[in-house]
Write an enzyme that holds these catalytic residues in place. Structure first.
Site, PDB file in Angstrom:
ATOM      1  N   HIS A   1      31.457  71.274  48.251  1.00 36.88           N
ATOM      2  CA  HIS A   1      31.785  70.062  47.487  1.00 36.88           C
ATOM      3  C   HIS A   1      31.832  68.847  48.409  1.00 36.88           C
ATOM      4  O   HIS A   1      31.188  67.824  48.141  1.00 36.88           O
ATOM      5  CB  HIS A   1      33.138  70.268  46.790  1.00 36.88           C
ATOM      6  CG  HIS A   1      33.590  69.111  45.972  1.00 36.88           C
ATOM      7  ND1 HIS A   1      33.450  69.052  44.606  1.00 36.88           N
ATOM      8  CD2 HIS A   1      34.195  67.935  46.317  1.00 36.88           C
ATOM      9  CE1 HIS A   1      33.934  67.912  44.149  1.00 36.88           C
ATOM     10  NE2 HIS A   1      34.402  67.214  45.178  1.00 36.88           N
ATOM     11  N   GLU A   2      32.590  68.951  49.482  1.00 33.99           N
ATOM     12  CA  GLU A   2      32.720  67.811  50.395  1.00 33.99           C
ATOM     13  C   GLU A   2      31.410  67.543  51.141  1.00 33.99           C
ATOM     14  O   GLU A   2      31.098  66.387  51.458  1.00 33.99           O
ATOM     15  CB  GLU A   2      33.873  68.038  51.383  1.00 33.99           C
ATOM     16  CG  GLU A   2      35.242  68.218  50.732  1.00 33.99           C
ATOM     17  CD  GLU A   2      35.611  67.093  49.772  1.00 33.99           C
ATOM     18  OE1 GLU A   2      35.166  65.942  49.978  1.00 33.99           O
ATOM     19  OE2 GLU A   2      36.351  67.356  48.809  1.00 33.99           O
TER      20      GLU A   2
END
Length: 508
Positions: free
Chosen positions: A270-271
């Site tokens: 996600h990051e």
């Protein structure tokens, strides 16, 4: 009067100088979240608030604003979606917004939010909302005042004025309609899955997964999908986030759980999605709108696409499963690829937003969207927030947190003053599905690519359609141009039904 290139150079340099100061403050805040000694908190709050005040003073300078206004009135034949027009339009918009906020309010808010994140972290670790109560009340009061000042003389509510910072021109009522369009089919799907004939074995992901192995696997995956470690790094913190400290310096942070593998791995994906967006923007425009992200909804579309459409797909795990088994041997030696993939895609109402499955995630967002509107509107007090939170989780998801740490204290956002941020997550989910469908239709063969660990074609497609465009177009225009249609819930609902119904043995 003609367009002045000298004036344009002046405002561009002025904005870049302000960004230089801002990134210094951002660096201090990154350090505060990753390695600063606890006792350094008070002085760090003073450091950051001083720098934020300097940034605000520069961004509200009268001559700077007058020059931007003059440039805006004399753009002439400049392409509205070109770099020059986007720069003038974006900087003037920001100047008008910032000009409504006194420096003293900006500094007080900065000081309160730096301390707020420290108090939130301590309260979360102690599982005690009372430790955070007074700090949160102060932040809500400050953000309400900011919203009122920005909204004064407009047809926006104070909450909409705060929302506008993250999703330009967004309004509450259209968002409510989007959420309603999404909520009904989601609830129907979740209800069907609850009674489905097949259910995954969630416990496969709750075994012991050595943290050292999770770190190695997370870095390997982030690098393989395209995160550039020559221009970024991966660290750990209490709440994952991504921050950019310079044109070639992007920091992503995750957290690991010994007994829940997806927390670290999917959190890193996600990051990394956020980070690749930042790294994909044009560095020669850093600090100016063409080199800045379009909106947080668009930003979130990038992180959710890599986390979900890629990271929860079977071809992705066909590529990564052998390495995962070897990394944690013998923990997964008795687990098949199909069973593991099914577990990664388990759908079950839960307490923690960042660990929520794809189908229930947006219900978490709707709860926060409603509650923060009430906080800013004054119809919900900070004292009543924990009870209101628990009531909504019980009614909407059928679960209730046993303690504040897994309930009202789970998110960092309100402690950081990020009021109006949450709705952008759902907008990002909608856009991620629509963008992925468009990329698949144009490029084809994603299943084979992902199974080989080949992700560059997808990243390149996103670079040219989204990353390199910066703020040259609105989020709606970017999505329409990239996908050929306006943003809607159709692609996300189609994606979820298409993947989950076969997994759970439901009719198509």
């Amino acid at each position: 009067m003609t367009f002045s290139t000298d004036d344009f150079d002046f405002v561009a340099e002025h904005a870049r100088d302000a960004m230089l100061l801002q990134t210094i403050a951002d660096t201090l805040e990154w350090d505060e979240r990753t390695g600063m000694p606890i006792d350094g908190g008070d002085y760090r709050a003073n450091q950051v608030s001083t720098l934020r005040g300097m940034v605000h003073r520069r961004r509200t300078d009268a001559k700077y604003g007058e020059t931007l206004q003059s440039l805006s009135e004399n753009l002439g034949d400049e392409d509205p979606a070109g770099d020059v027009a986007a720069t003038v339009r974006g900087l003037l918009r920001n100047w008008k917004r910032d000009h409504r906020l006194p420096e003293e309010l900006v500094q007080r808010t900065s000081r309160a939010t730096v301390k707020g994140q420290q108090r939130w972290d301590a309260a979360r670790r102690a599982d005690d909302f009372k430790m955070f109560r007074d700090t949160l009340a102060e932040i809500i009061d400050l953000k309400r005042e900011a919203g009122q000042r920005i909204a004064e003389g407009t047809d926006r509510s104070p909450y909409e004025a705060l929302l506008d910072e993250y999703e330009p021109d967004a309004r509450v009522e259209p968002l409510n309609q989007v959420f309603q369009d999404l909520r009904k089919p989601l609830v129907e799907l979740i209800d069907s899955i609850r009674e489905a004939p097949r259910q995954p074995n969630r416990s496969l992901l709750e075994r012991d997964f050595a943290i050292a192995g999770q770190r190695d696997l997370s870095r390997f995956v982030a690098e393989r999908v395209g995160f550039d470690f020559q221009a970024g790094r991966l660290d750990e913190t209490s709440h994952p986030f991504c921050t950019t400290l310079g044109p070639r310096d992007c920091r992503i942070l995750t957290r690991y759980d010994l007994n829940w593998l997806p927390a670290g791995l999917l959190g890193t994906l996600h990051e990394a999605g956020h980070g690749m967006y930042e790294q994909g923007m044009r560095s020669d425009w850093f600090g100016l709108p063409p080199g800045s992200y379009c909106s947080l909804g668009i930003h979130e579309s990038q992180s959710r696409l890599w986390e979900n459409q890629v990271g929860r797909s079977r071809p992705f795990w066909k590529w990564l499963f052998d390495r995962t088994q070897k990394t944690f041997a013998p923990t997964l030696d008795d687990v098949s690829l199909d069973d593991f993939h099914f577990a990664i895609n388990q759908i079950q109402p839960s307490l923690i937003r960042v660990e929520a499955d794809e189908a229930t995630y947006n219900l978490h967002i709707i709860i926060r969207f409603d509650l923060e509107q009430q906080l800013i509107g004054g119809t919900l007090s900070v004292d009543d927030l924990p009870a209101a939170w628990d009531a909504r989780y019980q009614s909407d998801l059928g679960v209730c947190a046993p303690s504040p740490a897994n309930g009202v204290l789970q998110d960092v956002h309100w402690s950081a003053g990020l009021i109006g941020y949450f709705p952008t997550y759902t907008l990002g989910n909608l856009a991620s599905a629509q963008l992925f469908d468009a990329a698949q239709a144009e490029l084809g063969g994603f299943d084979d690519m992902f199974a080989r660990g080949e992700f560059e074609p997808l990243l390149s497609w996103l670079r040219s359609r989204i990353h390199e465009r910066g703020q040259c177009e609105s989020g709606d225009a970017l999505i329409s141009r990239a996908t050929g249609k306006s943003l809607s819930a159709d692609a996300l609902i189609g994606y979820l039904n298409g993947k989950l119904r076969p997994l759970y043995g439901l009719e198509a």
